[in-house]
Design a protein around this motif. Structure first.
Motif, short mmCIF file in Angstrom:
data_model
loop_
_atom_site.label_atom_id
_atom_site.label_comp_id
_atom_site.label_asym_id
_atom_site.label_seq_id
_atom_site.Cartn_x
_atom_site.Cartn_y
_atom_site.Cartn_z
N ALA A 16 105.77 -46.40 -7.72
CA ALA A 16 106.82 -46.20 -6.72
C ALA A 16 107.00 -47.45 -5.86
O ALA A 16 108.13 -47.81 -5.49
CB ALA A 16 106.47 -45.01 -5.83
N ARG A 17 105.91 -48.13 -5.58
CA ARG A 17 106.00 -49.39 -4.82
C ARG A 17 106.79 -50.41 -5.59
O ARG A 17 107.67 -51.10 -5.07
CB ARG A 17 104.59 -49.88 -4.52
N GLY A 18 106.52 -50.53 -6.90
CA GLY A 18 107.26 -51.49 -7.72
C GLY A 18 108.73 -51.17 -7.79
O GLY A 18 109.58 -52.08 -7.70
N GLU A 19 109.07 -49.89 -7.91
CA GLU A 19 110.48 -49.50 -7.97
C GLU A 19 111.19 -49.77 -6.65
O GLU A 19 112.35 -50.17 -6.63
CB GLU A 19 110.58 -48.02 -8.33
N ALA A 20 110.50 -49.56 -5.54
CA ALA A 20 111.12 -49.74 -4.23
C ALA A 20 111.39 -51.21 -3.92
O ALA A 20 112.42 -51.56 -3.33
CB ALA A 20 110.22 -49.14 -3.15
N LEU A 21 110.47 -52.09 -4.32
CA LEU A 21 110.62 -53.51 -4.01
C LEU A 21 111.43 -54.27 -5.05
O LEU A 21 111.84 -55.41 -4.80
CB LEU A 21 109.25 -54.16 -3.84
N GLY A 22 111.65 -53.67 -6.24
CA GLY A 22 112.49 -54.30 -7.25
C GLY A 22 111.73 -55.23 -8.17
O GLY A 22 110.56 -55.58 -7.94
N PRO A 23 112.40 -55.67 -9.24
CA PRO A 23 111.74 -56.50 -10.26
C PRO A 23 111.30 -57.87 -9.76
O PRO A 23 110.41 -58.48 -10.33
CB PRO A 23 112.81 -56.62 -11.35
N GLY A 24 111.92 -58.37 -8.70
CA GLY A 24 111.57 -59.71 -8.20
C GLY A 24 110.39 -59.71 -7.26
O GLY A 24 109.98 -60.77 -6.76
N ALA A 25 109.81 -58.56 -7.00
CA ALA A 25 108.71 -58.46 -6.04
C ALA A 25 107.42 -59.02 -6.63
O ALA A 25 107.24 -59.10 -7.85
CB ALA A 25 108.50 -57.01 -5.63
N ALA A 26 106.53 -59.42 -5.73
CA ALA A 26 105.23 -59.92 -6.16
C ALA A 26 104.43 -58.80 -6.81
O ALA A 26 104.65 -57.61 -6.56
CB ALA A 26 104.46 -60.47 -4.96
N ALA A 27 103.48 -59.18 -7.65
CA ALA A 27 102.63 -58.20 -8.32
C ALA A 27 101.79 -57.45 -7.28
O ALA A 27 101.51 -57.96 -6.19
CB ALA A 27 101.72 -58.89 -9.32
N VAL A 28 101.39 -56.23 -7.65
CA VAL A 28 100.59 -55.42 -6.73
C VAL A 28 99.24 -56.08 -6.53
O VAL A 28 98.50 -56.33 -7.49
CB VAL A 28 100.40 -54.00 -7.30
N SER A 29 98.92 -56.38 -5.29
CA SER A 29 97.68 -57.08 -4.99
C SER A 29 96.50 -56.12 -4.94
O SER A 29 96.66 -54.90 -4.89
CB SER A 29 97.80 -57.81 -3.65
N VAL A 30 95.30 -56.70 -4.93
CA VAL A 30 94.10 -55.90 -4.81
C VAL A 30 94.10 -55.16 -3.47
O VAL A 30 93.69 -53.99 -3.39
CB VAL A 30 92.84 -56.78 -4.94
N ALA A 31 94.57 -55.81 -2.41
CA ALA A 31 94.62 -55.18 -1.09
C ALA A 31 95.53 -53.96 -1.11
O ALA A 31 95.21 -52.92 -0.50
CB ALA A 31 95.12 -56.18 -0.05
N GLU A 32 96.65 -54.06 -1.83
CA GLU A 32 97.56 -52.91 -1.93
C GLU A 32 96.92 -51.78 -2.74
O GLU A 32 97.09 -50.60 -2.42
CB GLU A 32 98.87 -53.34 -2.59
N GLN A 33 96.20 -52.15 -3.78
CA GLN A 33 95.54 -51.11 -4.58
C GLN A 33 94.49 -50.37 -3.75
O GLN A 33 94.32 -49.16 -3.89
CB GLN A 33 94.90 -51.75 -5.81
N LYS A 34 93.81 -51.12 -2.90
CA LYS A 34 92.82 -50.47 -2.03
C LYS A 34 93.49 -49.51 -1.07
O LYS A 34 93.02 -48.37 -0.87
CB LYS A 34 92.02 -51.52 -1.26
N LEU A 35 94.62 -49.93 -0.47
CA LEU A 35 95.33 -49.06 0.46
C LEU A 35 95.87 -47.83 -0.26
O LEU A 35 95.81 -46.71 0.28
CB LEU A 35 96.47 -49.83 1.14
N ALA A 36 96.37 -48.01 -1.48
CA ALA A 36 96.85 -46.88 -2.26
C ALA A 36 95.71 -45.90 -2.53
O ALA A 36 95.89 -44.67 -2.48
CB ALA A 36 97.47 -47.35 -3.58
N GLY A 37 94.52 -46.44 -2.79
CA GLY A 37 93.36 -45.58 -3.00
C GLY A 37 92.99 -44.79 -1.76
O GLY A 37 92.60 -43.62 -1.83
#
Length: 567
Positions: A357-378
């Motif tokens: 959902a994060r990838g879809e919201a930010l679009g194809p030009g967005a940066a890859a999901v970082s480790v920090a984001e994965q931790k927050l998602a967890g």
């Protein structure tokens, strides 16, 4: 209404005699005769309060402890006013509203109550199954268990448990329509259930206090100071996690997601504290007992002691336990490293969904999901009642680290089951009152019993909630419920000022000012929450619907006011 029997007359005389002997004697009589307040307590201490409290602790820690007591204070104010009107007039509120104010609001109140019952009953059944599946009988519904889902994805276990719960609650609820003995039996059973609920969750927090790292009681006390900022800002504990996200767009996305979840949970918690069905239950429960103006003081005492105190104790204990175990923490077994996240199996699907959902919201030009984001998602993955029970195992383990699972599951599970069964039964009771009111029949006999079955639609929850944390269905239902409660609050604010209805019992002087100030605060708070929920779920279209509804109310009121002039 029935119930003008010898017992009611004796209770009335007991109150009169106690009043003549002084305040201590009066309080003793109040304690002896309490009842409807415990009905309200058993209804509000249901799956909605459990789920809301669980997620309040997960998202806000102890900083949101103030919310549910505040909502319940407003609710007690409104329910005290509702009881004042019902006991002063002896009239059923639905017909009094239609005659002395506006039939659109009267019918809206009745219809919204029935709809709320049908919606709120769904998460009660889902939570009951969750406890049976995860806490009481895990082997029965998983793997090769006889009630495990089959190859075709059947939900046999869900249906078996739900139908068994419905049968049990039906037998209990139908006793209420069996006369005064049934009412007395029903009151006793609900008092025992409420005591079980409160004892279960207080026991968990007391035990938690003596196990390292314990509970930060200073933070708990600070949590009772109102902080509405969390409707628009993430809880402060998420600050360090958000700051580690380098990409500003990604950081903004996760911040907005947290705020959205917090708002949903806050709206749900407010709606679960006092739902519109509670406003319907109280006056009809009072009148069905034959209570009158003599019982007004008893009813307010009953709401304060039988409703407010148990609710605050139970919900605050759940918030505290959830905050200590989950807030701003990764689930047990959830690993995040430079190679990516490795969530436990039962969190994997939701974790992947959040990242996608994060990838879809930010679009194809967005940066890859970082480790920090994965931790927050967890950190944000939705826990269920099982996760809280599992996290409590160490609190109840013996010196060898054994036995904790049994006690955690039994104590916590008993509290959850008590919550859900009492709420299901009371929503059936309210549905019976509603149907009898529509048909203008007394709440007894087969009309009442069949009317109770309207809210049995809750057994259909497997059709509307196929996946995800079962406890989160309470949040979905709660946001819906917050849209409805303003109907009751605004209606009774006006009714409390109707001279044509209350006659000589219309409050005067400083009492009238106090009633109106307190009720206006409650009505404004409920309306603001309702509008917020409408905007969140329906956007501008929701405001159009609200506008059309208000226009209908005003048109009917103007027509009603002009009618006597043309006659």
């Amino acid at each position: 209404m029935p119930n003008t029997d010898e017992r009611t007359a004796a209770d009335r005389q007991l109150l009169i005699d106690a009043g003549q002997r002084g305040r201590i004697a009066t309080l003793g009589a109040y304690a002896k005769l309490s009842g409807p307040g415990w009905l309200q307590s058993a209804l509000t201490l249901g799956g909605g309060s459990l789920g809301s409290s669980l997620y309040l602790g997960i998202l806000g820690g102890t900083t949101l402890l103030w919310l549910q007591p505040f909502a319940m204070i407003l609710g007690v104010i409104m329910m005290s006013a509702i009881s004042y009107v019902a006991l002063s007039t002896g009239r059923r509120p639905f017909r009094a509203i239609n005659e002395h104010f506006n039939p659109v609001l009267g019918w809206s109140w009745l219809a919204a109550t029935l709809i709320a019952n049908m919606v709120w009953s769904l998460p009660q059944y889902s939570l009951c199954f969750a406890v049976c599946e995860q806490n009481f009988f895990p082997g029965l519904f998983t793997g090769d268990g006889p009630l495990a889902p089959g190859e075709a994805g059947s939900d046999l276990g869900k249906w078996v448990v739900s139908l068994a719960v419905l049968a049990l609650c039906t037998l209990v609820t139908w006793s209420y329509g069996s006369g005064s003995w049934g009412v007395k039996l029903y009151d006793l059973m609900l008092k025992l259930v409420v005591a079980l609920i409160v004892a279960s969750f207080v026991g968990v927090v007391v035990r938690m206090s003596f196990i390292s790292p314990g509970i930060d009681w200073a933070a708990v006390l600070r949590g009772f100071l109102p902080d509405p900022k969390q409707l628009s800002e993430p809880a402060a504990s998420f600050g360090p996690l958000l700051e580690t996200i380098a990409d500003p767009a990604a950081r903004s996305y996760w911040s907005d997601l947290i705020v959205s979840q917090q708002r949903d949970v806050m709206l749900s918690a407010g709606a679960a504290a006092v739902g519109i069905n509670m406003t319907f239950l109280l006056p009809y429960a009072l009148l069905s007992r034959g209570w009158d103006i003599t019982f007004r003081g008893l009813t307010i005492f009953d709401l304060c002691t039988g409703t407010f105190i148990p609710f605050v104790l139970a919900t605050c204990c759940i918030v505290i336990a959830s905050a200590v175990q989950f807030h701003a923490q990764l689930p047990t077994g959830f690993e995040v490293s430079g190679l990516g996240a490795q969530p436990p199996e039962h969190f994997a699907a939701e974790f992947d969904k959040m990242v996608d959902a994060r990838g879809e919201a930010l679009g194809p030009g967005a940066a890859a999901v970082s480790v920090a984001e994965q931790k927050l998602a967890g950190v944000l993955v939705r826990r269920d009642t099982f996760d809280l029970a599992q996290s409590l195992e160490s609190l109840f383990a013996d010196e060898n680290g054994e036995g904790g699972g049994f006690f955690a599951n039994v104590i916590f599970g008993a509290g959850v089951v008590g919550m859900t069964l009492s709420s299901i039964s009371l929503m059936m009771l309210i549905s019976g009152f509603v149907v009898c009111e529509v048909l203008d029949r007394p709440p007894t006999g087969w009309v009442f019993r069949l009317g109770c079955m309207v809210s049995a639609t809750g057994v259909l929850w497997p059709l509307v909630w196929s996946g995800g944390a079962k406890a989160y269905l309470t949040i979905v239902a709660g946001v819906f419920g917050s849209m409805l409660i303003p109907i009751a609050y605004v209606t009774f604010l006006v009714i409390m000022n109707q001279k044509s209805l209350l006659q000589d019992e219309l409050p005067a002087g400083w009492k009238r000012v106090a009633w109106n100030v307190l009720m206006t605060i409650a009505a404004v708070a409920a309306s603001a929450a309702g509008v917020s929920a409408v905007m969140k779920r329906m956007g501008n279209a929701g405001l159009v619907v609200v506008g059309c509804y208000l226009a209908l109310v005003i048109a009917v009121q103007l027509s009603k006011e002009r009618r006597p002039e043309s006659a």
